[in-house]
Write a protein that holds these residues in place. Structure first.
Motif, PDB file in Angstrom:
ATOM      1  N   SER A  88       0.997  -1.182  -0.119  1.00  0.00           N
ATOM      2  CA  SER A  88       0.016  -0.165  -0.157  1.00  0.00           C
ATOM      3  C   SER A  88       0.808   1.193  -0.013  1.00  0.00           C
ATOM      4  CB  SER A  88      -1.261   0.072   1.244  1.00  0.00           C
ATOM      5  OG  SER A  88      -2.032  -0.962   0.969  1.00  0.00           O
ATOM      6  N   TYR A  89       1.500   1.477  -1.211  1.00  0.00           N
ATOM      7  CA  TYR A  89       2.354   2.442  -1.331  1.00  0.00           C
ATOM      8  C   TYR A  89       2.506   2.908  -2.785  1.00  0.00           C
ATOM      9  CZ  TYR A  89       7.211   4.760  -0.826  1.00  0.00           C
ATOM     10  OH  TYR A  89       7.848   5.756  -0.898  1.00  0.00           O
ATOM     11  N   PRO A  90       2.796   4.318  -2.965  1.00  0.00           N
ATOM     12  CA  PRO A  90       3.117   5.417  -2.201  1.00  0.00           C
ATOM     13  C   PRO A  90       1.828   6.001  -1.539  1.00  0.00           C
ATOM     14  CG  PRO A  90       3.093   5.941  -4.176  1.00  0.00           C
ATOM     15  CD  PRO A  90       2.967   4.701  -4.424  1.00  0.00           C
ATOM     16  N   PRO A  91       1.809   6.780  -0.166  1.00  0.00           N
ATOM     17  CA  PRO A  91       0.792   7.340   0.348  1.00  0.00           C
ATOM     18  C   PRO A  91      -0.358   7.962  -0.710  1.00  0.00           C
ATOM     19  CG  PRO A  91       2.909   8.029   1.474  1.00  0.00           C
ATOM     20  CD  PRO A  91       3.180   7.201  -0.028  1.00  0.00           C
ATOM     21  N   GLN A  92      -0.096   8.680  -1.591  1.00  0.00           N
ATOM     22  CA  GLN A  92      -0.987   9.420  -2.397  1.00  0.00           C
ATOM     23  C   GLN A  92      -1.756   8.285  -3.281  1.00  0.00           C
ATOM     24  OE1 GLN A  92      -2.044  12.725  -2.199  1.00  0.00           O
ATOM     25  NE2 GLN A  92      -3.736  11.856  -3.866  1.00  0.00           N
ATOM     26  N   ALA A  93      -1.196   7.119  -3.656  1.00  0.00           N
ATOM     27  CA  ALA A  93      -1.838   6.142  -4.248  1.00  0.00           C
ATOM     28  C   ALA A  93      -2.741   5.612  -3.304  1.00  0.00           C
ATOM     29  CB  ALA A  93      -0.702   5.167  -4.976  1.00  0.00           C
ATOM     30  N   LEU A  94      -2.355   5.152  -1.913  1.00  0.00           N
ATOM     31  CA  LEU A  94      -3.318   4.460  -1.097  1.00  0.00           C
ATOM     32  C   LEU A  94      -4.427   5.389  -0.856  1.00  0.00           C
ATOM     33  CD1 LEU A  94      -4.051   2.603   1.104  1.00  0.00           C
ATOM     34  CD2 LEU A  94      -2.627   3.848   2.562  1.00  0.00           C
ATOM     35  N   LEU A  95      -4.381   6.630  -0.812  1.00  0.00           N
ATOM     36  CA  LEU A  95      -5.499   7.645  -0.749  1.00  0.00           C
ATOM     37  C   LEU A  95      -6.368   7.667  -1.823  1.00  0.00           C
ATOM     38  CD1 LEU A  95      -3.810  10.518   1.243  1.00  0.00           C
ATOM     39  CD2 LEU A  95      -5.164   8.743   2.180  1.00  0.00           C
ATOM     40  N   GLU A  96      -5.893   7.504  -3.011  1.00  0.00           N
ATOM     41  CA  GLU A  96      -6.834   7.589  -4.421  1.00  0.00           C
ATOM     42  C   GLU A  96      -7.509   6.291  -4.312  1.00  0.00           C
ATOM     43  OE1 GLU A  96      -4.358   8.267  -7.731  1.00  0.00           O
ATOM     44  OE2 GLU A  96      -3.276   9.798  -7.028  1.00  0.00           O
ATOM     45  N   SER A  97      -6.731   5.019  -3.676  1.00  0.00           N
ATOM     46  CA  SER A  97      -7.527   3.852  -3.799  1.00  0.00           C
ATOM     47  C   SER A  97      -8.660   3.740  -2.697  1.00  0.00           C
ATOM     48  CB  SER A  97      -6.449   2.680  -3.505  1.00  0.00           C
ATOM     49  OG  SER A  97      -5.529   2.640  -4.633  1.00  0.00           O
ATOM     50  N   ILE A  98      -8.282   4.501  -1.543  1.00  0.00           N
ATOM     51  CA  ILE A  98      -9.657   4.517  -0.565  1.00  0.00           C
ATOM     52  C   ILE A  98     -10.716   5.279  -1.036  1.00  0.00           C
ATOM     53  CG2 ILE A  98      -9.937   5.699   1.641  1.00  0.00           C
ATOM     54  CD1 ILE A  98      -7.054   4.795   2.617  1.00  0.00           C
ATOM     55  N   ALA A  99     -10.451   6.297  -1.802  1.00  0.00           N
ATOM     56  CA  ALA A  99     -11.569   7.189  -2.473  1.00  0.00           C
ATOM     57  C   ALA A  99     -12.254   6.174  -3.307  1.00  0.00           C
ATOM     58  CB  ALA A  99     -10.955   8.223  -3.071  1.00  0.00           C
ATOM     59  N   ALA A 100     -11.590   5.367  -4.150  1.00  0.00           N
ATOM     60  CA  ALA A 100     -12.229   4.489  -5.252  1.00  0.00           C
ATOM     61  C   ALA A 100     -13.111   3.624  -4.385  1.00  0.00           C
ATOM     62  CB  ALA A 100     -11.304   3.756  -6.088  1.00  0.00           C
ATOM     63  N   LEU A 101     -12.700   2.936  -3.275  1.00  0.00           N
ATOM     64  CA  LEU A 101     -13.324   1.985  -2.343  1.00  0.00           C
ATOM     65  C   LEU A 101     -14.689   2.709  -1.848  1.00  0.00           C
ATOM     66  CD1 LEU A 101     -10.393   0.480  -0.734  1.00  0.00           C
ATOM     67  CD2 LEU A 101     -11.890  -0.754  -2.247  1.00  0.00           C
ATOM     68  N   ASP A 102     -14.631   3.646  -1.358  1.00  0.00           N
ATOM     69  CA  ASP A 102     -15.739   4.549  -0.909  1.00  0.00           C
ATOM     70  C   ASP A 102     -16.719   4.903  -2.106  1.00  0.00           C
ATOM     71  OD1 ASP A 102     -14.418   4.723   1.678  1.00  0.00           O
ATOM     72  OD2 ASP A 102     -13.837   6.775   1.200  1.00  0.00           O
ATOM     73  N   GLU A 103     -16.157   5.126  -3.252  1.00  0.00           N
ATOM     74  CA  GLU A 103     -17.080   5.568  -4.128  1.00  0.00           C
ATOM     75  C   GLU A 103     -17.914   4.152  -4.618  1.00  0.00           C
ATOM     76  OE1 GLU A 103     -16.966   6.737  -8.796  1.00  0.00           O
ATOM     77  OE2 GLU A 103     -15.504   7.768  -7.518  1.00  0.00           O
ATOM     78  N   ALA A 104     -17.254   2.979  -4.534  1.00  0.00           N
ATOM     79  CA  ALA A 104     -17.722   1.733  -4.761  1.00  0.00           C
ATOM     80  C   ALA A 104     -18.647   1.083  -3.768  1.00  0.00           C
ATOM     81  CB  ALA A 104     -16.674   0.783  -5.263  1.00  0.00           C
ATOM     82  N   GLY A 105     -18.564   1.784  -2.481  1.00  0.00           N
ATOM     83  CA  GLY A 105     -19.262   1.330  -1.241  1.00  0.00           C
ATOM     84  C   GLY A 105     -18.662   0.015  -0.726  1.00  0.00           C
ATOM     85  N   ILE A 106     -17.297  -0.275  -1.002  1.00  0.00           N
ATOM     86  CA  ILE A 106     -16.535  -1.301  -0.213  1.00  0.00           C
ATOM     87  C   ILE A 106     -15.873  -0.701   0.855  1.00  0.00           C
ATOM     88  CG2 ILE A 106     -14.315  -2.883  -0.526  1.00  0.00           C
ATOM     89  CD1 ILE A 106     -15.380  -2.903  -3.476  1.00  0.00           C
ATOM     90  N   GLY A 107     -16.095  -1.241   2.101  1.00  0.00           N
ATOM     91  CA  GLY A 107     -15.284  -0.861   3.339  1.00  0.00           C
ATOM     92  C   GLY A 107     -14.009  -0.995   3.401  1.00  0.00           C
ATOM     93  N   HIS A 108     -13.382  -0.447   4.346  1.00  0.00           N
ATOM     94  CA  HIS A 108     -11.739  -0.475   4.288  1.00  0.00           C
ATOM     95  C   HIS A 108     -11.413  -0.280   5.879  1.00  0.00           C
ATOM     96  CE1 HIS A 108     -11.581   3.663   3.981  1.00  0.00           C
ATOM     97  NE2 HIS A 108     -12.504   3.535   2.903  1.00  0.00           N
ATOM     98  N   ALA A 109     -10.284  -1.008   5.973  1.00  0.00           N
ATOM     99  CA  ALA A 109      -9.508  -0.666   7.489  1.00  0.00           C
ATOM    100  C   ALA A 109      -8.001  -0.779   6.997  1.00  0.00           C
ATOM    101  CB  ALA A 109     -10.036  -1.557   8.370  1.00  0.00           C
ATOM    102  N   GLY A 110      -7.455  -0.155   7.831  1.00  0.00           N
ATOM    103  CA  GLY A 110      -5.881  -0.194   7.912  1.00  0.00           C
ATOM    104  C   GLY A 110      -5.286   0.844   7.039  1.00  0.00           C
ATOM    105  N   GLY A 111      -5.795   1.770   6.560  1.00  0.00           N
ATOM    106  CA  GLY A 111      -5.096   2.862   5.832  1.00  0.00           C
ATOM    107  C   GLY A 111      -5.902   4.129   6.082  1.00  0.00           C
ATOM    108  N   GLY A 112      -5.302   5.322   5.722  1.00  0.00           N
ATOM    109  CA  GLY A 112      -6.134   6.510   5.863  1.00  0.00           C
ATOM    110  C   GLY A 112      -5.312   7.800   5.874  1.00  0.00           C
ATOM    111  N   LYS A 113      -6.013   8.944   5.906  1.00  0.00           N
ATOM    112  CA  LYS A 113      -5.290  10.323   5.549  1.00  0.00           C
ATOM    113  C   LYS A 113      -4.246  10.520   6.610  1.00  0.00           C
ATOM    114  CE  LYS A 113      -9.393  12.741   7.408  1.00  0.00           C
ATOM    115  NZ  LYS A 113      -9.976  11.669   7.940  1.00  0.00           N
ATOM    116  N   ASP A 114      -4.575  10.084   8.026  1.00  0.00           N
ATOM    117  CA  ASP A 114      -4.027  10.259   9.038  1.00  0.00           C
ATOM    118  C   ASP A 114      -3.837   8.881   9.944  1.00  0.00           C
ATOM    119  OD1 ASP A 114      -6.165  10.212  10.716  1.00  0.00           O
ATOM    120  OD2 ASP A 114      -6.406  12.434  10.490  1.00  0.00           O
ATOM    121  N   THR A 115      -3.278   8.893  11.099  1.00  0.00           N
ATOM    122  CA  THR A 115      -2.841   7.790  11.934  1.00  0.00           C
ATOM    123  C   THR A 115      -4.339   7.402  12.516  1.00  0.00           C
ATOM    124  OG1 THR A 115      -0.666   8.412  12.516  1.00  0.00           O
ATOM    125  CG2 THR A 115      -1.815   7.011  14.100  1.00  0.00           C
TER     126      THR A 115
END
Length: 195
Positions: A88-115
């Motif tokens: 899950s690297y680099p950080p900006q790519a992780l944040l883009e991926s989280i946004a895509a998961l949110d848009e698709a309605g798929i939950g996620h844990a273990g990554g985010g904009k801050d600790t």
């Protein structure tokens, strides 16, 4: 009430003409579950187009599966993914991926904009039962892990702790039983190990 939780390890879909069909053969099994959780082994961003530039500096041949992997996750009915792993690297790519998961309605844990965001569990509600997904940090954060699990336990009826750990093969690393025991003692019902 009986609840069926289906856990899958590393999911990485790449090099397919029809990514949405990548997990199609598993659909009869997945459809029997009330909750489906997997480890997202790679990010939902375009992979490098050349072999000379890896997507992750410490993994010379690694390529992220790309945004089309969301189609495979949605088609398989995946409810939530773990994002806490070594790819899950680099950080900006992780944040883009989280946004895509949110848009698709798929939950996620273990990554985010801050600790705090990265440590927050994802809670799914199925027929009145709350299922939590939480991922574990590296060993030096064991005290934080215990506190996070204890807090997540208060918010759900069934808690899955997702851990990206270990080495290839069947031998356990020394830290795995220590972390697993701490997670169970803190309130985890199931530990989903992958790596």
């Amino acid at each position: 009430m009986s609840l069926t939780v289906m856990l899958g390890g590393d999911v990485h879909v790449t090099g397919r003409a029809k990514p949405a069909q990548a997990l199609e053969a598993l659909r009869p099994i997945l459809d029997r579950a009330d909750v489906r959780i997997v480890n997202m082994e790679g990010l939902l961003v375009e992979p490098s187009s050349t072999g000379a530039t890896p997507d992750i500096p410490h993994k010379a041949n690694w390529r992220h599966p790309g945004p089309q992997m969301i189609d495979a996750l949605v088609a398989a009915g995946i409810d939530a993914v773990s994002c806490a792993n070594n790819v899950s690297y680099p950080p900006q790519a992780l944040l883009e991926s989280i946004a895509a998961l949110d848009e698709a309605g798929i939950g996620h844990a273990g990554g985010g904009k801050d600790t705090a965001d990265a440590h927050a569990p994802h809670i799914l509600n199925r027929a009145g039962t709350k299922v939590g997904l939480w991922t574990v940090p590296v060993r030096e954060d064991l005290d934080r892990m215990i506190a996070d699990i204890e807090a997540a336990r208060q918010r759900c009826d069934f808690l899955v702790v997702s851990v990206h750990w270990g080495l290839p093969g069947t031998a356990l690393c020394d830290y795995q039983p220590v972390v697993a025991r701490a997670a169970i003692d803190a309130g985890a019902d199931v530990i989903m190990g992958h790596g």
